[in-house]
Design a protein around this motif. Structure first.
Motif, PDB file in Angstrom:
ATOM      1  N   GLY A   1       0.880  -1.212  -0.236  1.00  0.00           N
ATOM      2  CA  GLY A   1      -0.058   0.006  -0.121  1.00  0.00           C
ATOM      3  C   GLY A   1       0.700   1.319   0.236  1.00  0.00           C
TER       4      GLY A   1
ATOM      5  N   ASP B   1      -1.960   2.565   4.777  1.00  0.00           N
ATOM      6  CA  ASP B   1      -3.623   1.729   3.970  1.00  0.00           C
ATOM      7  C   ASP B   1      -2.352   1.141   3.427  1.00  0.00           C
ATOM      8  OD1 ASP B   1      -5.474   1.634   2.530  1.00  0.00           O
ATOM      9  OD2 ASP B   1      -5.584   4.201   2.255  1.00  0.00           O
ATOM     10  N   ALA B   2      -3.027  -0.415   3.338  1.00  0.00           N
ATOM     11  CA  ALA B   2      -2.591  -1.350   2.806  1.00  0.00           C
ATOM     12  C   ALA B   2      -3.777  -2.307   2.547  1.00  0.00           C
ATOM     13  CB  ALA B   2      -1.655  -2.099   3.809  1.00  0.00           C
ATOM     14  N   THR B   3      -3.214  -2.685   1.588  1.00  0.00           N
ATOM     15  CA  THR B   3      -4.280  -4.430   0.993  1.00  0.00           C
ATOM     16  C   THR B   3      -3.691  -5.849   0.934  1.00  0.00           C
ATOM     17  OG1 THR B   3      -5.010  -2.894  -0.471  1.00  0.00           O
ATOM     18  CG2 THR B   3      -5.661  -5.842  -0.587  1.00  0.00           C
TER      19      THR B   3
ATOM     20  N   THR C   1      -7.709 -10.491   1.260  1.00  0.00           N
ATOM     21  CA  THR C   1      -8.341 -10.733  -0.016  1.00  0.00           C
ATOM     22  C   THR C   1      -7.741 -11.920  -1.351  1.00  0.00           C
ATOM     23  OG1 THR C   1      -6.268  -9.955  -1.364  1.00  0.00           O
ATOM     24  CG2 THR C   1      -7.529  -7.736  -0.413  1.00  0.00           C
TER      25      THR C   1
ATOM     26  N   SER D   1     -10.970  -4.593  -0.476  1.00  0.00           N
ATOM     27  CA  SER D   1     -10.863  -3.972   1.601  1.00  0.00           C
ATOM     28  C   SER D   1      -9.782  -3.413   1.678  1.00  0.00           C
ATOM     29  CB  SER D   1     -11.457  -5.065   2.734  1.00  0.00           C
ATOM     30  OG  SER D   1     -10.751  -5.645   2.574  1.00  0.00           O
ATOM     31  N   SER D   2      -9.172  -2.496   2.710  1.00  0.00           N
ATOM     32  CA  SER D   2      -7.725  -1.917   2.884  1.00  0.00           C
ATOM     33  C   SER D   2      -8.241  -1.588   4.324  1.00  0.00           C
ATOM     34  CB  SER D   2      -7.335  -0.949   2.054  1.00  0.00           C
ATOM     35  OG  SER D   2      -7.977   0.203   2.717  1.00  0.00           O
ATOM     36  N   THR D   3      -6.881  -1.957   4.570  1.00  0.00           N
ATOM     37  CA  THR D   3      -6.963  -1.549   6.062  1.00  0.00           C
ATOM     38  C   THR D   3      -5.943  -0.582   6.452  1.00  0.00           C
ATOM     39  OG1 THR D   3      -6.853  -4.015   7.078  1.00  0.00           O
ATOM     40  CG2 THR D   3      -5.181  -2.570   8.460  1.00  0.00           C
TER      41      THR D   3
END
Length: 196
Positions: free
Chosen positions: A94, A151-153, A158, A167-169
């Protein structure tokens, strides 16, 4: 400590056998070597000093541009990073957004992505990665506050079970002046602001 490529290669060969595959079939013959080379890159930050890129600072009072003293935060947005989740050894990737409130010293902007790269190139969890970046910056340079937003996937989200592909965190780590939510609100708004 460098990754033991030969050992990783041998273990990947064993893993292929353990999942019922033939590591000698044409498509897999070079897989152990490829994985060991990939792991050497993915985990190159293990044992590295994440503060080393911050060792060279620039005085804002007597440096090359003493007439441009920063009155607010210095922010670098959209630093691409990739890491490997230590829970499943699956990648996550991300953007990192870093802001710091300088004291009398600043660092070259290129140093900040290097800190991210070193810390991300280890088995990680996103929450700890953000905290480690914030701690490294706040303890290595003269600053009054640090904010790190990641901000990461995560492929463990997934690609496994629920398969939440969109979705991302987002995680936030804050130190000093930015530990106060009101003080960091402007920076959070700037991170999300669209570029034209």
């Amino acid at each position: 400590m460098a990754v033991d490529r030969e050992r990783v290669s041998a273990l990947v060969r064993e893993l292929l056998v353990a999942i019922g595959e033939d590591p000698d079939r044409p498509g897999l013959r070079l897989t152990p070597q490829r994985v060991s080379e990939t792991y050497a890159e993915f985990f190159s930050g293990v044992g590295e000093d994440a503060a080393a890129p911050l060792a060279h600072t620039i005085s804002v009072a007597t440096g090359p541009a003493p007439d441009t003293l920063p009155s607010g935060a210095v922010m670098l947005r959209d630093i691409r990073f990739r890491s490997v989740c230590e829970h499943h050894l699956l990648p996550f990737s991300g953007h990192a957004h870093i802001a710091y409130l300088p004291g009398e010293q600043v660092v070259g902007l290129g140093a900040l992505p290097k800190v991210v790269d070193i810390l991300a190139s280890r088995p990680q969890v996103q929450e700890r990665l953000g905290e480690q970046i914030a701690d490294t910056i706040s303890s290595s340079i003269d600053c009054r506050g640090v904010l790190v937003v990641l901000d990461a996937t995560h492929q463990c989200v997934t690609m496994r079970s629920g398969r939440q592909s969109e979705s991302s965190t987002v995680t936030i780590a804050a130190r000093g002046a930015f530990a106060d939510a009101v003080a960091r609100a402007e920076l959070i708004a700037l991170i999300g602001r669209n570029r034209e």
